[in-house]
Design a protein around this motif. Structure first.
Motif, PDB file in Angstrom:
ATOM      1  N   ILE A 227      12.996   2.389  14.906  1.00 62.56           N
ATOM      2  CA  ILE A 227      13.344   1.698  13.678  1.00 62.56           C
ATOM      3  C   ILE A 227      13.818   2.710  12.639  1.00 62.56           C
ATOM      4  CG2 ILE A 227      11.014   1.795  12.673  1.00 62.56           C
ATOM      5  CD1 ILE A 227      11.633  -1.134  11.671  1.00 62.56           C
ATOM      6  N   GLN A 228      14.846   2.333  11.906  1.00 60.99           N
ATOM      7  CA  GLN A 228      15.332   3.179  10.829  1.00 60.99           C
ATOM      8  C   GLN A 228      14.392   3.069   9.627  1.00 60.99           C
ATOM      9  OE1 GLN A 228      19.511   2.598   9.903  1.00 60.99           O
ATOM     10  NE2 GLN A 228      20.036   2.224  12.044  1.00 60.99           N
ATOM     11  N   GLN A 229      14.360   4.107   8.835  1.00 58.09           N
ATOM     12  CA  GLN A 229      13.546   4.148   7.614  1.00 58.09           C
ATOM     13  C   GLN A 229      12.079   3.824   7.910  1.00 58.09           C
ATOM     14  OE1 GLN A 229      15.646   1.364   5.062  1.00 58.09           O
ATOM     15  NE2 GLN A 229      17.120   2.907   4.432  1.00 58.09           N
ATOM     16  N   ALA A 230      11.525   4.520   8.896  1.00 64.85           N
ATOM     17  CA  ALA A 230      10.117   4.316   9.249  1.00 64.85           C
ATOM     18  C   ALA A 230       9.210   4.757   8.106  1.00 64.85           C
ATOM     19  CB  ALA A 230       9.789   5.102  10.515  1.00 64.85           C
ATOM     20  N   THR A 231       8.126   4.033   7.935  1.00 65.90           N
ATOM     21  CA  THR A 231       7.180   4.285   6.849  1.00 65.90           C
ATOM     22  C   THR A 231       5.782   4.510   7.405  1.00 65.90           C
ATOM     23  OG1 THR A 231       8.448   2.846   5.375  1.00 65.90           O
ATOM     24  CG2 THR A 231       6.205   3.334   4.721  1.00 65.90           C
ATOM     25  N   VAL A 232       5.062   5.462   6.822  1.00 66.41           N
ATOM     26  CA  VAL A 232       3.654   5.685   7.141  1.00 66.41           C
ATOM     27  C   VAL A 232       2.843   5.459   5.872  1.00 66.41           C
ATOM     28  CG1 VAL A 232       1.904   7.345   7.890  1.00 66.41           C
ATOM     29  CG2 VAL A 232       4.159   7.336   8.969  1.00 66.41           C
ATOM     30  N   SER A 233       1.771   4.693   5.958  1.00 70.24           N
ATOM     31  CA  SER A 233       0.905   4.414   4.816  1.00 70.24           C
ATOM     32  C   SER A 233      -0.485   4.976   5.082  1.00 70.24           C
ATOM     33  CB  SER A 233       0.799   2.908   4.577  1.00 70.24           C
ATOM     34  OG  SER A 233       2.073   2.340   4.386  1.00 70.24           O
ATOM     35  N   LEU A 234      -1.139   5.452   4.020  1.00 61.04           N
ATOM     36  CA  LEU A 234      -2.474   6.024   4.130  1.00 61.04           C
ATOM     37  C   LEU A 234      -3.492   5.138   3.421  1.00 61.04           C
ATOM     38  CD1 LEU A 234      -1.653   9.787   3.471  1.00 61.04           C
ATOM     39  CD2 LEU A 234      -1.700   8.551   5.633  1.00 61.04           C
ATOM     40  N   TYR A 235      -4.718   5.107   3.982  1.00 62.82           N
ATOM     41  CA  TYR A 235      -5.769   4.219   3.482  1.00 62.82           C
ATOM     42  C   TYR A 235      -7.112   4.940   3.448  1.00 62.82           C
ATOM     43  CZ  TYR A 235      -2.513   0.396   4.587  1.00 62.82           C
ATOM     44  OH  TYR A 235      -1.414  -0.433   4.649  1.00 62.82           O
ATOM     45  N   GLN A 236      -7.997   4.407   2.609  1.00 61.18           N
ATOM     46  CA  GLN A 236      -9.384   4.830   2.616  1.00 61.18           C
ATOM     47  C   GLN A 236     -10.261   3.586   2.673  1.00 61.18           C
ATOM     48  OE1 GLN A 236     -10.861   7.013  -0.822  1.00 61.18           O
ATOM     49  NE2 GLN A 236     -12.448   8.015   0.413  1.00 61.18           N
ATOM     50  N   LEU A 237     -11.356   3.667   3.424  1.00 61.52           N
ATOM     51  CA  LEU A 237     -12.263   2.532   3.550  1.00 61.52           C
ATOM     52  C   LEU A 237     -13.241   2.530   2.371  1.00 61.52           C
ATOM     53  CD1 LEU A 237     -12.767   0.232   5.636  1.00 61.52           C
ATOM     54  CD2 LEU A 237     -14.684   1.599   6.475  1.00 61.52           C
ATOM     55  N   LYS A 238     -13.163   1.477   1.575  1.00 61.94           N
ATOM     56  CA  LYS A 238     -14.028   1.347   0.401  1.00 61.94           C
ATOM     57  C   LYS A 238     -14.683  -0.028   0.417  1.00 61.94           C
ATOM     58  CE  LYS A 238     -11.254   4.428  -2.517  1.00 61.94           C
ATOM     59  NZ  LYS A 238     -10.482   4.569  -3.798  1.00 61.94           N
ATOM     60  N   GLN A 239     -16.002  -0.031   0.401  1.00 60.68           N
ATOM     61  CA  GLN A 239     -16.779  -1.272   0.424  1.00 60.68           C
ATOM     62  C   GLN A 239     -16.350  -2.171   1.591  1.00 60.68           C
ATOM     63  OE1 GLN A 239     -16.349  -2.929  -3.547  1.00 60.68           O
ATOM     64  NE2 GLN A 239     -17.933  -1.582  -4.362  1.00 60.68           N
ATOM     65  N   GLY A 240     -16.114  -1.524   2.729  1.00 58.28           N
ATOM     66  CA  GLY A 240     -15.786  -2.250   3.954  1.00 58.28           C
ATOM     67  C   GLY A 240     -14.358  -2.727   4.071  1.00 58.28           C
ATOM     68  N   LYS A 241     -13.481  -2.351   3.124  1.00 54.51           N
ATOM     69  CA  LYS A 241     -12.087  -2.764   3.152  1.00 54.51           C
ATOM     70  C   LYS A 241     -11.166  -1.547   3.097  1.00 54.51           C
ATOM     71  CE  LYS A 241     -12.971  -7.244   2.778  1.00 54.51           C
ATOM     72  NZ  LYS A 241     -12.631  -8.222   3.848  1.00 54.51           N
ATOM     73  N   TRP A 242     -10.065  -1.629   3.863  1.00 54.68           N
ATOM     74  CA  TRP A 242      -9.091  -0.542   3.832  1.00 54.68           C
ATOM     75  C   TRP A 242      -8.212  -0.696   2.596  1.00 54.68           C
ATOM     76  CZ3 TRP A 242      -9.720   3.620   6.554  1.00 54.68           C
ATOM     77  CH2 TRP A 242     -10.360   3.565   7.794  1.00 54.68           C
ATOM     78  N   ILE A 243      -8.242   0.321   1.728  1.00 56.15           N
ATOM     79  CA  ILE A 243      -7.502   0.298   0.465  1.00 56.15           C
ATOM     80  C   ILE A 243      -6.396   1.348   0.523  1.00 56.15           C
ATOM     81  CG2 ILE A 243      -7.654   0.501  -2.047  1.00 56.15           C
ATOM     82  CD1 ILE A 243      -9.276  -1.817  -0.835  1.00 56.15           C
ATOM     83  N   GLY A 244      -5.171   0.949   0.180  1.00 53.96           N
ATOM     84  CA  GLY A 244      -4.047   1.868   0.211  1.00 53.96           C
ATOM     85  C   GLY A 244      -4.185   2.990  -0.809  1.00 53.96           C
ATOM     86  N   LEU A 245      -3.772   4.207  -0.395  1.00 59.37           N
ATOM     87  CA  LEU A 245      -3.850   5.372  -1.269  1.00 59.37           C
ATOM     88  C   LEU A 245      -2.516   5.600  -2.000  1.00 59.37           C
ATOM     89  CD1 LEU A 245      -5.753   7.746   1.182  1.00 59.37           C
ATOM     90  CD2 LEU A 245      -6.680   6.628  -0.849  1.00 59.37           C
TER      91      LEU A 245
END
Length: 384
Positions: free
Chosen positions: A366-384
């Motif tokens: 796929i063109q323009q591939a994206t990678v996203s980072l997360y941290q687990l806070k209170q049992g939920k993955w939250i984007g950084l």
């Protein structure tokens, strides 16, 4: 006037032919069904075993796309078509995956969505390539998948090299991790990802102080973690899936191993949070795409998915949904479900999906591939 006997006979024959209907005449709904061509879309995922939650999630994404396509009442090759999902359990096992692939070819599927894991998809892809069947994966991240030179193979997400680089830069640059330990599960996915991460750590100025491995069926990591603890790492990276990562972080807590924990898309699931419990809090992971809340069609898709399957999205259902949609859109442009006729249209895809714009490069990435980072806070993955 009919006798009681003939009325009973007529009732018994109901469903086969209407009483007193001329021979050879069929009901209109039977005729419509008979006139439709069945177009099979194959999807192969681990539907049993420790990764079944991933597999069912991916499988359901395809099913939802096909259900919507059937509502369009499409005509291909001059005839109305009815799409049918052919689901197979490849158990995330390379040998089983090749057997599944051959059954898919024998069943004359028009296209393949999957396989879920890199280790299964890569050996299976050769069989589909030999048969000329288009294959789109919404989850395979190994760079090797699209580096084999097959013109039928495509992916909708970033690869492991891109994930490894993004995670390493964050670990060293943002978290200040100078001493890093790395474990992988020795699968195509886990080992390749760990290699890319370790290389990127060194390039970013960090040091890999320990490199260990396990398997994708292990549950006891105490010996490996004990050997790592002596190196006093700032961060432990695991290349593998949530089924092992969850117990691993729990055992880190029992040992008093204080290093931050990081994984990639194989860890970024609700299941990891359940398996890891309180020990999983504060861990880091990536996804090989945009954050869910930024996906242009995620909100609507999430609502439809929950309503249809009464389940939370694990990871790749939206990507497999788009993969099936891309296959069907290519068939529509070609006016045919014949793989030889519509495969060239897949390569020319310019599609706006729920996961974002879909265009492929010359290798099928796929063109323009994206990678996203997360941290687990209170049992939920939250984007950084």
């Amino acid at each position: 006037m009919q006798t009681r006997h003939s009325l009973l006979l007529c009732a018994l024959m109901a469903g086969v032919a209407a009483c007193n209907k001329p021979a050879g005449q069929t009901q209109s709904n039977d005729k419509t069904a008979a006139d439709k061509t069945v177009v099979k879309i194959g999807t192969a995922n681990p539907l049993t075993g420790p990764f079944a939650h991933w597999g069912r999630d991916a499988d359901n994404g395809v099913k939802l796309a096909v259900e919507e396509a059937n509502a369009e009442k499409l005509v291909l090759d001059g005839k109305p078509v009815n799409f049918e999902v052919v689901s197979e359990d490849d158990q995330a096992d390379p040998k089983v995956a090749t057997q599944v692939a051959q059954r898919m070819v024998d069943a004359k599927v028009a296209g393949i969505v999957g396989h879920l894991t890199s280790g299964a998809a890569i050996p299976a892809s050769r069989i589909y390539a030999d048969a000329g069947i288009p294959m789109i994966s919404g989850s395979v991240t190994s760079p090797s998948f699209t580096q084999q030179g097959y013109r039928n193979t495509f992916r909708l997400i970033a690869n492991d090299q891109q994930q490894g680089e993004a995670l390493a830069k964050y670990a060293v640059g943002k978290l200040g991790a100078k001493r890093v330990a790395v474990i992988d599960d020795r699968t195509t996915y886990g080992q390749g990802l760990a290699d890319d991460f370790a290389k990127a750590v060194e390039q970013a100025g960090g040091k890999v102080v320990k490199r260990e491995f396990t398997t994708n069926s292990a549950t006891d990591f105490m010996a490996v973690l004990t050997s790592i603890k002596g190196e006093k790492p700032d961060l432990l990276f695991y290349g593998g899936m949530d089924a092992q990562a969850g117990p691993m972080v729990k055992q880190m807590g029992k040992l008093g191993l204080k290093a931050a924990f990081m994984g990639a898309d194989g860890v970024n699931t609700p299941e990891f949070a359940k398996l890891g419990g309180g020990s999983a809090e504060g861990t880091y992971a990536s996804s090989a795409g945009q954050p869910k809340e930024k996906l242009p069609g995620y909100a609507d898709f999430n609502q439809k998915f929950k309503q249809q399957f009464q389940a939370e999205i694990q990871a790749y259902a939206p990507y497999n949904y788009d993969a099936a949609k891309v296959l069907i859109a290519a068939m529509k442009r070609a006016g045919s479900a014949d793989p030889a006729k519509y495969l060239p249209e897949v390569a020319k895809t310019d599609y706006q999906g729920v996961t974002g714009p879909v265009k492929f490069d010359g290798k099928g990435d796929i063109q323009q591939a994206t990678v996203s980072l997360y941290q687990l806070k209170q049992g939920k993955w939250i984007g950084l």
